[in-house]
Scaffold this motif. Structure first.
Motif, short mmCIF file in Angstrom:
data_model
loop_
_atom_site.label_atom_id
_atom_site.label_comp_id
_atom_site.label_asym_id
_atom_site.label_seq_id
_atom_site.Cartn_x
_atom_site.Cartn_y
_atom_site.Cartn_z
N HIS A 95 0.84 -1.21 0.00
CA HIS A 95 0.00 0.00 0.00
C HIS A 95 0.87 1.26 0.00
O HIS A 95 0.62 2.21 -0.75
N TYR A 443 -2.72 2.60 -7.51
CA TYR A 443 -3.30 3.43 -6.45
C TYR A 443 -4.79 3.12 -6.30
O TYR A 443 -5.30 3.02 -5.18
N LYS A 444 -5.47 2.92 -7.40
CA LYS A 444 -6.91 2.63 -7.33
C LYS A 444 -7.17 1.31 -6.60
O LYS A 444 -8.08 1.22 -5.77
N ARG A 445 -6.36 0.32 -6.88
CA ARG A 445 -6.51 -0.96 -6.15
C ARG A 445 -6.30 -0.75 -4.67
O ARG A 445 -7.00 -1.33 -3.83
N THR A 446 -5.33 0.09 -4.32
CA THR A 446 -5.02 0.35 -2.91
C THR A 446 -6.16 1.07 -2.22
O THR A 446 -6.56 0.71 -1.11
N ILE A 447 -6.70 2.07 -2.87
CA ILE A 447 -7.81 2.83 -2.30
C ILE A 447 -9.03 1.93 -2.09
O ILE A 447 -9.72 2.03 -1.07
N GLU A 448 -9.28 1.06 -3.03
CA GLU A 448 -10.40 0.10 -2.88
C GLU A 448 -10.19 -0.75 -1.61
O GLU A 448 -11.11 -0.97 -0.83
N ALA A 449 -8.96 -1.21 -1.42
CA ALA A 449 -8.65 -2.08 -0.28
C ALA A 449 -8.78 -1.32 1.05
O ALA A 449 -9.03 -1.92 2.09
N LYS A 451 -10.85 1.44 1.62
CA LYS A 451 -11.98 2.37 1.66
C LYS A 451 -12.76 2.30 2.97
O LYS A 451 -13.41 3.27 3.35
N ASP A 452 -12.66 1.17 3.68
CA ASP A 452 -13.37 1.06 4.96
C ASP A 452 -12.43 1.24 6.15
O ASP A 452 -12.76 0.85 7.27
#
Ligand code: ZN
Length: 454
Positions: A95, A443-449, A451-452
């Motif tokens: 990340h 970065y998008k994959r990281t943000i998805e992971a 997001k909570d």
């Protein structure tokens, strides 16, 4: 060798037309000529590209998650910090690498050529070290290899939870090292930089007066006799009160009397100073590392830039929490904060220089000092750290020289930045980073992971 040709450029001697800049394969400027015929890569308005002197890269991924009111009726820096501690407990080395590459890409697209990363997330959740103690530093270095930014890595020394040398709280446990372990970590972190280009550098960063022991701070210059030293200082009122209660002096006064501050030091924020501290610290030649957007976001207070610059103090700009990466807006926010406080206009202009020109020039000068990098001037021997602005955009019509800089900073935004070179690496072309697609995908994959995470 590469050649850049600009319609107009800001040189150490002032504005010049038809400027040809030759850059050697080592990333340094080898020749600068005025009145030259067009050749090579075309640029409209060529400027030295500044240093971003203060960043905690991982915090970029928290942007937008901390704007609700919490259970505490008085949201503040301190409640935000609790959220930041919770967030970072979820971060893996993968990340951190993805977020860091992304934010460095944004910095380049905004016009910065260099990034001093104030890097304090060292250990696993729970505080155990990674098999490689400098795992996270390696991730920052790997991000810089992707983004092409000029990296100055500042491994952070963080030992205690307060001025009374209490232990670290749960959220701080990933930062912690005593001096011996910090020295080991730093050695390994420096080794992680050897694969990066020659302009890469490093320094050290005692986190703050709250986080490192009093005796150790008093001997910091001796422990680290060369290279830049950066430290947070006098950011918040409770921090001033804590230092005063335990050490008997306000933070800036204490640091001036005990730490041997000079031009090697970059003090971040300094938003809580008395007028007398402001003048004393300015005269020490230490650079004030200002982060106007973050200081606004966190309610830190207003740095007294008018008094500071009148006293000859050096400034540099950083993006700190990285809630928004916007070079022109950092400068605009800095001057607007002075205007709002004082009821003035053009607060940081001088009799000779416009507001934008003076802030830009001072930021270039102070940033170079703060990371000890030969940058901030389009001049033979300096690193080719440069940005180009699009003068065809409506904000720039009818503007030239200093008024064009003012138009960019006060009326335009970083979309005017078309090209950026960091030590000759042409990383931004046509307003976009050359590795944008790959960096954004990770970065998008990281943000998805994450997001909570809050
Ligand atoms: Zn910071």
């Amino acid at each position: 060798m590469k050649t850049i040709w600009a319609k107009t450029a800001l040189l150490p001697t002032g504005w010049a037309s038809d400027v040809r800049v030759d850059v050697g394969d080592d990333g340094r400027i080898v020749d600068v000529q005025n009145g030259a015929a067009f050749v090579g890569t075309a640029a409209d308005m060529l400027l030295p590209a500044p240093v971003n002197v203060h960043s905690h890269a991982f915090q970029r991924a928290m942007a937008g998650l901390t704007e609700r009111r919490g259970p505490n009726p008085n949201d503040s820096f301190w409640t935000w910090r609790q959220l930041m501690f919770r967030f970072l407990d979820r971060l893996t080395p993968e990340h951190v690498e993805a977020i860091t590459a992304f934010v460095q890409m944004e910095m380049l697209e905004a016009g910065y050529a260099t990034n001093a990363e104030f890097h304090y997330l060292h250990h696993r959740p729970g505080g155990a070290r990674y098999d490689n103690i400098a795992e996270m530093s390696e991730r920052v270095a790997a991000a810089a290899a992707q983004s092409g930014i000029g990296l100055c890595l500042l491994p952070v020394h963080y030992e205690f939870g307060g001025c009374d040398e209490r232990g670290l709280a749960a959220g701080q446990i990933r930062f912690g090292n005593d001096l011996d372990r910090f020295l080991t970590l730093r050695e390994h972190a420096i080794s992680a930089l050897t694969t990066l280009p020659e302009d890469t550098s490093h320094g050290v960063a005692p986190h703050s007066l709250r986080a490192v022991g009093k005796d150790t701070l008093q001997s910091y210059n001796g422990h680290f006799p060369t290279g830049p030293i950066h430290m947070h200082l006098a950011e918040q009122v409770p921090e001033v009160d804590e230092v005063l209660a335990h050490w008997g002096a306000r933070p800036v006064d204490w640091a001036l009397d005990n730490m041997g501050l000079d031009a090697r030091w970059c003090l971040i924020h300094c938003t809580q100073m008395t007028p007398q501290e402001t003048v004393r610290l300015a005269r020490s030649r230490a650079v004030a590392g200002l982060c106007p957007i973050t200081e606004s976001s966190l309610g830190d207070g207003i740095f007294d830039a008018v008094r500071w610059m009148d006293a000859g103090g050096a400034i540099a700009i950083g993006s700190d929490s990285n809630i928004r990466i916007a070079l022109s807006e950092e400068l605009r926010t800095l001057d607007y904060s002075q205007r709002l406080r004082d009821g003035t206009r053009a607060a940081l202009a001088s009799p000779e220089l416009s507001t934008g020109r003076r802030m830009f020039a001072e930021m270039l000068r102070g940033g170079a000092v703060a990371v000890q990098r030969q940058t901030g001037r389009i001049e033979v021997g300096y690193w080719a750290d440069m940005l180009s602005l699009d003068t065809d955009k409506q904000h720039m019509w009818g503007r030239s020289g200093d008024t064009a800089l003012d138009a960019w900073i006060f009326a335009g935004d970083d979309h005017l930045v078309t090209d950026v070179w960091s030590a000759g690496r042409h990383m931004v072309k046509g307003g976009e980073h050359t590795a944008r697609a790959a960096i954004i995908a990770a970065y998008k994959r990281t943000i998805e992971a994450l997001k909570d995470a809050l």
